[in-house]
Motif scaffolding. Sequence first.
Motif, PDB file in Angstrom:
ATOM      1  N   ARG A   1      26.597 -12.482   5.092  1.00  0.00           N
ATOM      2  CA  ARG A   1      27.795 -12.880   5.833  1.00  0.00           C
ATOM      3  C   ARG A   1      27.431 -13.576   7.145  1.00  0.00           C
ATOM      4  NH1 ARG A   1      30.929  -7.837   4.925  1.00  0.00           N
ATOM      5  NH2 ARG A   1      32.340  -8.214   3.184  1.00  0.00           N
ATOM      6  N   TYR A   2      26.420 -13.053   7.810  1.00  0.00           N
ATOM      7  CA  TYR A   2      26.038 -13.637   9.094  1.00  0.00           C
ATOM      8  C   TYR A   2      25.583 -15.085   8.924  1.00  0.00           C
ATOM      9  CZ  TYR A   2      23.685 -14.263  13.580  1.00  0.00           C
ATOM     10  OH  TYR A   2      23.299 -14.742  14.807  1.00  0.00           O
ATOM     11  N   GLY A   3      24.818 -15.345   7.866  1.00  0.00           N
ATOM     12  CA  GLY A   3      24.316 -16.691   7.638  1.00  0.00           C
ATOM     13  C   GLY A   3      25.414 -17.698   7.349  1.00  0.00           C
ATOM     14  N   PHE A   4      26.353 -17.324   6.481  1.00  0.00           N
ATOM     15  CA  PHE A   4      27.387 -18.270   6.051  1.00  0.00           C
ATOM     16  C   PHE A   4      28.625 -18.259   6.943  1.00  0.00           C
ATOM     17  CE2 PHE A   4      24.872 -18.018   2.205  1.00  0.00           C
ATOM     18  CZ  PHE A   4      24.932 -19.316   1.721  1.00  0.00           C
ATOM     19  N   LEU A   5      28.942 -17.111   7.522  1.00  0.00           N
ATOM     20  CA  LEU A   5      30.177 -17.005   8.291  1.00  0.00           C
ATOM     21  C   LEU A   5      29.948 -16.880   9.786  1.00  0.00           C
ATOM     22  CD1 LEU A   5      32.105 -14.550   5.929  1.00  0.00           C
ATOM     23  CD2 LEU A   5      31.949 -17.043   5.813  1.00  0.00           C
ATOM     24  N   GLY A   6      28.720 -16.572  10.197  1.00  0.00           N
ATOM     25  CA  GLY A   6      28.427 -16.451  11.622  1.00  0.00           C
ATOM     26  C   GLY A   6      28.909 -15.159  12.227  1.00  0.00           C
ATOM     27  N   SER A   7      29.344 -14.238  11.397  1.00  0.00           N
ATOM     28  CA  SER A   7      29.815 -12.947  11.880  1.00  0.00           C
ATOM     29  C   SER A   7      29.187 -11.856  11.034  1.00  0.00           C
ATOM     30  CB  SER A   7      31.339 -12.863  11.792  1.00  0.00           C
ATOM     31  OG  SER A   7      31.803 -11.589  12.200  1.00  0.00           O
ATOM     32  N   GLY A   8      28.593 -10.900  11.689  1.00  0.00           N
ATOM     33  CA  GLY A   8      27.922  -9.831  10.958  1.00  0.00           C
ATOM     34  C   GLY A   8      26.764  -9.303  11.783  1.00  0.00           C
ATOM     35  N   ALA A   9      25.992  -8.422  11.187  1.00  0.00           N
ATOM     36  CA  ALA A   9      24.862  -7.818  11.892  1.00  0.00           C
ATOM     37  C   ALA A   9      23.564  -8.275  11.237  1.00  0.00           C
ATOM     38  CB  ALA A   9      24.962  -6.295  11.864  1.00  0.00           C
ATOM     39  N   PHE A  10      22.878  -9.210  11.899  1.00  0.00           N
ATOM     40  CA  PHE A  10      21.582  -9.639  11.393  1.00  0.00           C
ATOM     41  C   PHE A  10      20.489  -9.112  12.305  1.00  0.00           C
ATOM     42  CE2 PHE A  10      18.073 -12.755  11.718  1.00  0.00           C
ATOM     43  CZ  PHE A  10      17.513 -12.517  10.481  1.00  0.00           C
ATOM     44  N   ASN A  11      19.560  -8.405  11.711  1.00  0.00           N
ATOM     45  CA  ASN A  11      18.451  -7.836  12.465  1.00  0.00           C
ATOM     46  C   ASN A  11      17.254  -7.775  11.534  1.00  0.00           C
ATOM     47  OD1 ASN A  11      16.628  -5.736  13.611  1.00  0.00           O
ATOM     48  ND2 ASN A  11      18.256  -5.543  15.148  1.00  0.00           N
ATOM     49  N   TRP A  12      16.118  -8.266  12.008  1.00  0.00           N
ATOM     50  CA  TRP A  12      14.917  -8.280  11.160  1.00  0.00           C
ATOM     51  C   TRP A  12      14.510  -6.876  10.741  1.00  0.00           C
ATOM     52  CZ3 TRP A  12      13.415 -12.295   8.637  1.00  0.00           C
ATOM     53  CH2 TRP A  12      13.583 -13.580   9.157  1.00  0.00           C
ATOM     54  N   SER A  13      14.722  -5.896  11.620  1.00  0.00           N
ATOM     55  CA  SER A  13      14.340  -4.519  11.266  1.00  0.00           C
ATOM     56  C   SER A  13      15.232  -3.985  10.146  1.00  0.00           C
ATOM     57  CB  SER A  13      14.430  -3.613  12.500  1.00  0.00           C
ATOM     58  OG  SER A  13      15.744  -3.575  13.014  1.00  0.00           O
ATOM     59  N   TYR A  14      16.528  -4.327  10.175  1.00  0.00           N
ATOM     60  CA  TYR A  14      17.420  -3.911   9.093  1.00  0.00           C
ATOM     61  C   TYR A  14      16.962  -4.501   7.760  1.00  0.00           C
ATOM     62  CZ  TYR A  14      20.727  -2.726  12.873  1.00  0.00           C
ATOM     63  OH  TYR A  14      21.326  -2.202  13.986  1.00  0.00           O
ATOM     64  N   LEU A  15      16.669  -5.806   7.782  1.00  0.00           N
ATOM     65  CA  LEU A  15      16.246  -6.483   6.556  1.00  0.00           C
ATOM     66  C   LEU A  15      14.873  -5.987   6.106  1.00  0.00           C
ATOM     67  CD1 LEU A  15      17.438  -8.595   4.684  1.00  0.00           C
ATOM     68  CD2 LEU A  15      16.184 -10.352   5.936  1.00  0.00           C
ATOM     69  N   GLY A  16      14.005  -5.682   7.084  1.00  0.00           N
ATOM     70  CA  GLY A  16      12.686  -5.141   6.753  1.00  0.00           C
ATOM     71  C   GLY A  16      12.784  -3.785   6.077  1.00  0.00           C
ATOM     72  N   TYR A  17      13.746  -2.981   6.534  1.00  0.00           N
ATOM     73  CA  TYR A  17      13.969  -1.675   5.905  1.00  0.00           C
ATOM     74  C   TYR A  17      14.384  -1.850   4.446  1.00  0.00           C
ATOM     75  CZ  TYR A  17      16.753   2.370   4.469  1.00  0.00           C
ATOM     76  OH  TYR A  17      17.293   3.413   3.757  1.00  0.00           O
ATOM     77  N   SER A  18      15.290  -2.797   4.191  1.00  0.00           N
ATOM     78  CA  SER A  18      15.736  -3.049   2.819  1.00  0.00           C
ATOM     79  C   SER A  18      14.580  -3.507   1.940  1.00  0.00           C
ATOM     80  CB  SER A  18      16.852  -4.099   2.807  1.00  0.00           C
ATOM     81  OG  SER A  18      17.986  -3.639   3.501  1.00  0.00           O
ATOM     82  N   ALA A  19      13.714  -4.371   2.495  1.00  0.00           N
ATOM     83  CA  ALA A  19      12.562  -4.868   1.737  1.00  0.00           C
ATOM     84  C   ALA A  19      11.576  -3.741   1.448  1.00  0.00           C
ATOM     85  CB  ALA A  19      11.877  -5.992   2.504  1.00  0.00           C
ATOM     86  N   ALA A  20      11.321  -2.880   2.458  1.00  0.00           N
ATOM     87  CA  ALA A  20      10.392  -1.758   2.272  1.00  0.00           C
ATOM     88  C   ALA A  20      10.934  -0.775   1.244  1.00  0.00           C
ATOM     89  CB  ALA A  20      10.155  -1.056   3.610  1.00  0.00           C
ATOM     90  N   PHE A  21      12.222  -0.507   1.303  1.00  0.00           N
ATOM     91  CA  PHE A  21      12.854   0.383   0.320  1.00  0.00           C
ATOM     92  C   PHE A  21      12.702  -0.199  -1.080  1.00  0.00           C
ATOM     93  CE2 PHE A  21      16.429   1.594  -2.331  1.00  0.00           C
ATOM     94  CZ  PHE A  21      16.486   2.973  -2.171  1.00  0.00           C
ATOM     95  N   THR A  22      12.879  -1.520  -1.209  1.00  0.00           N
ATOM     96  CA  THR A  22      12.768  -2.174  -2.507  1.00  0.00           C
ATOM     97  C   THR A  22      11.367  -2.036  -3.078  1.00  0.00           C
ATOM     98  OG1 THR A  22      14.480  -3.782  -1.935  1.00  0.00           O
ATOM     99  CG2 THR A  22      12.967  -4.385  -3.704  1.00  0.00           C
ATOM    100  N   VAL A  23      10.356  -2.249  -2.245  1.00  0.00           N
ATOM    101  CA  VAL A  23       8.967  -2.125  -2.703  1.00  0.00           C
ATOM    102  C   VAL A  23       8.684  -0.700  -3.163  1.00  0.00           C
ATOM    103  CG1 VAL A  23       6.546  -2.212  -1.981  1.00  0.00           C
ATOM    104  CG2 VAL A  23       8.120  -4.017  -1.261  1.00  0.00           C
ATOM    105  N   ALA A  24       9.121   0.270  -2.366  1.00  0.00           N
ATOM    106  CA  ALA A  24       8.880   1.678  -2.707  1.00  0.00           C
ATOM    107  C   ALA A  24       9.576   2.060  -4.014  1.00  0.00           C
ATOM    108  CB  ALA A  24       9.353   2.578  -1.571  1.00  0.00           C
TER     109      ALA A  24
END
Length: 298
Positions: free
Chosen positions: A255-278
């Motif tokens: 949403r943040y990328g396309f609409l400019g509204s939302g919560a974008f944080n590298w740590s949030y996305l990093g958590y999702s990526a780490a969870f996916t790997v695990a």
Amino acid sequence: MNHTEPASTIPATNKEWTEVIEPKTNLLDLRLGDVWRYRDLVMMFVRRDFVSTYKQTILGPLWFFIQPLLTTITFIIVFGQVARLSTDGLPQVVFYLAGVTVWSYFAATLTTVSTVFVANAAIFGKVYFPRLTMPVSIVISNMVRFLIQFGLFLVIWLFYVVRGGTTIQPNWVIALTPVLLIIMGLMSLGLGMIFSALTTKYRDLAMLLTFGIQLLMYATPVIYPLSSITGEIKGISYKTIILANPMSAIVETFRYGFLGSGAFNWSYLGYSAAFTVAILIIGTIIFNKVEKSFTDTV
């Protein structure tokens, strides 16, 4: 008089095998090389998914567009008009369609992969092929569906962007869309492999998972923005609880990328990526362990 040498006396060294099938010894081995060699089979499964889903339907592939549109309209009426939930000042149709597009891919892939052993037991018991080809084909076929529905989202999104007069402000985070798609695909694959192994013994889990995914959507900012969450329970904020769901960061980043509204944080996305790997590692171990003997259970 010529005598033909019995087959049993032919030296073993002269026999050439084109395919050697043996049990896996490494639980982390996905044998991706075998999957690549069977890529034609993967594409056949992908085509089968499309044909079987919309065969003997009047509208056929139009359901790709009808389903997200009907869901979005329902959300607008129930959550936008009746419940009056915030959309951060964004047009409701774009806000809800963004969440529906992302969530539908994850939910559909996870649900289908979770029953791959039970649903295809007859095929698995008759002929050999790398078992991973089946869940991989599901991830790919649902990815194609996502791209079609993503195209619908882009059309509506571009309409509001070109028309102007809204708070939509696209930004560079749009470039992370392929990364988000990969994370969702691998996450649903890993979770699906875990549940597919469990459903071979406990069929009730398939129905429980379907119900659980519906509930999980409400714990993901699909129908509400993360910014609207306030309050806490026993010293833990509700926002922290929602962010513990790895899909929350993916929906918010999209949403943040396309609409400019939302919560974008590298740590949030990093958590999702780490969870996916695990979860993918755990799913791989369980899948490889169960695939050797699942036919005896099913």
